[in-house]
Write a protein that holds these residues in place. Sequence first.
Motif, PDB file in Angstrom:
ATOM      1  N   PRO A   4       0.710  -1.240  -0.066  1.00 28.81           N
ATOM      2  CA  PRO A   4      -0.120   0.045  -0.136  1.00 28.81           C
ATOM      3  C   PRO A   4       0.862   1.210   0.144  1.00 28.81           C
ATOM      4  N   ASP A   5       2.163   1.216   0.443  1.00 32.72           N
ATOM      5  CA  ASP A   5       2.943   2.507   0.239  1.00 32.72           C
ATOM      6  C   ASP A   5       3.274   2.961  -0.871  1.00 32.72           C
ATOM      7  N   LEU A   6       2.754   2.101  -2.009  1.00 29.32           N
ATOM      8  CA  LEU A   6       2.964   2.667  -3.463  1.00 29.32           C
ATOM      9  C   LEU A   6       2.090   3.811  -3.570  1.00 29.32           C
ATOM     10  N   LEU A   7       1.190   3.982  -2.687  1.00 29.78           N
ATOM     11  CA  LEU A   7       0.253   5.027  -3.005  1.00 29.78           C
ATOM     12  C   LEU A   7       0.811   6.566  -2.204  1.00 29.78           C
ATOM     13  N   ASP A   8       1.838   6.208  -1.611  1.00 32.79           N
ATOM     14  CA  ASP A   8       2.495   7.296  -1.135  1.00 32.79           C
ATOM     15  C   ASP A   8       3.075   8.154  -2.020  1.00 32.79           C
ATOM     16  N   THR A   9       3.306   7.331  -3.320  1.00 31.54           N
ATOM     17  CA  THR A   9       4.203   8.108  -4.437  1.00 31.54           C
ATOM     18  C   THR A   9       3.071   8.823  -5.060  1.00 31.54           C
ATOM     19  N   TYR A  10       1.763   8.710  -4.845  1.00 28.12           N
ATOM     20  CA  TYR A  10       0.888   9.491  -5.689  1.00 28.12           C
ATOM     21  C   TYR A  10       1.222  11.188  -5.637  1.00 28.12           C
TER      22      TYR A  10
END
Length: 505
Positions: free
Chosen positions: A331-337
């Motif tokens: 889910p930390d992939l979404l921090d790159t948004y």
Amino acid sequence: MQDKSAPEEFDVVIVGRGPVGATLANLLGLRGVRTLVLERETQTYHLPRAVHFDDECMRVFQTVGLADAILPHVILSPGMLFLDANGKMLLDWSRPQTLTPMGWHLSYRFHQPDLEDVLIGGLARWPHVTLRSRCDVFALDQVEDGVRVRYEDLSNGKLSEVRAGYVIGCDGARSLVRRFIGSSMDDLGFHERWLVIDVLLKRARDDLGDYSLQHCDPRRPATYVRGTGTRRRWEITILPDEDSQEIAQPAKVWDLLSRWITPDDAELERAAVYTFHSVIARQWRSGRLFLAGDSAHQTPPFLGQGMCAGIRDAANLAWKLAAIIQGGAAPDLLDTYQSERQPHVREFIELAIRLGGVINTKAIEAGLAAGEARENAPVKLDVRKPLLGPGLTFSDLPLAGHLAPQFMLRDGGRSDDRTGYHHVLLVEAAAVLPSRLAQAGIEILAGDDAEGVRDWLRKHGIIAALVRPDRYIRGTARDEPELERLVAAAIPATQIPLTQAPSAA
Ligand SMILES: O=C(O)CCc1cccc(O)c1
């Protein structure tokens, strides 16, 4: 009374069915993500708002299979000219009439309700996407493994509850989702009242021209934009002592327009006072809640980039959501948004503010670092697209964070249609690649598929480039070890089942 049966479950709930919400829903539909779109209004808002989008947006619309359906509703923009109070040209922002590396034209004008109709119509193609209109979200509670979304069906007053993996607020400047996130706004300093007037021509007025015009008259700056069909728009500054109600009255509106057009030539479609803001939300995410479009950022309109920024948000977010929901990505992939999108949109807003300074003061050198003004020659404006902010790109590798070009295939097609909404590795020859790439479902586009791929790689001194589903370059390789890095990075992010975009109905 609230329905007490077990709540329906969706991977993603999108609040708002405007162009950003509808684009995001189409992208998630393409991925087969279970998506619910909740919209307060019954129908598409029928009056014009955004009037301009760019080549990158058209590429996103192509990705969701709707470019052909949108094309009949747009006209190409030749650009915008900045004139002083005597009509002398100060700044020339012409757009080339050829295709850009995106495979589309740089600048399109459109009527927002037409675009929304196509985007919303496109949702019917996706079995996993549900649209509910007249549904007003009033509560979002983050629970252990999702979000409890409560809304009222305004047609009958019924209260409902669904469970979502993620909630995306595409709900505009006064966003409810932003309130639940609790984000404050970073104020970039530009806040001006302008009167936005849309007219429908009763007879041809070719003399008004196809260029947008910025009348840089410090006494009363004004903008003219040629719309599609018979639509023409003027945006006129409201002076500090003028009353917002009075200035929008038809007699006053015609008085302000009288130097360009009169009621003999046109009818008023709408006159409304807008305060153009320049703000960016400080926090685009809280747990499973996200912001996209005007809920996350608002810009003065002078670059025609307001809606474009929201479409970019959707393109950045959709494949990451899918990678987590279906591909098991962390889910930390979404921090790159936010980290990737916020600096990008900030750069556009800051340039729009500087252009606003030119329009208000004629002070080109003070407003822009766009070249030197020469005696009796306008400055040429060339707007470069900003780089993606830090996130997933390999910043030490060439071209990381730039948009990748789209290539014409040897069979005459366009490369994005071949590769779909996938990661793509661009290489000179596919034969040299490790077989695990194909196993991981990474698309390969090689020099044998499109002559342009080979030329482009050579021009940049690279042997490969890894392009993300949103068409941004994650990294490029100058040698085998760098290629190994790209391959290793690509594989975990691509293990996602995919559906292809059918053509528009
Ligand atoms: O680039 C164009 O042709 C129009 C961009 C635009 C749209 C609306 C207001 C504005 O000041 C510029």
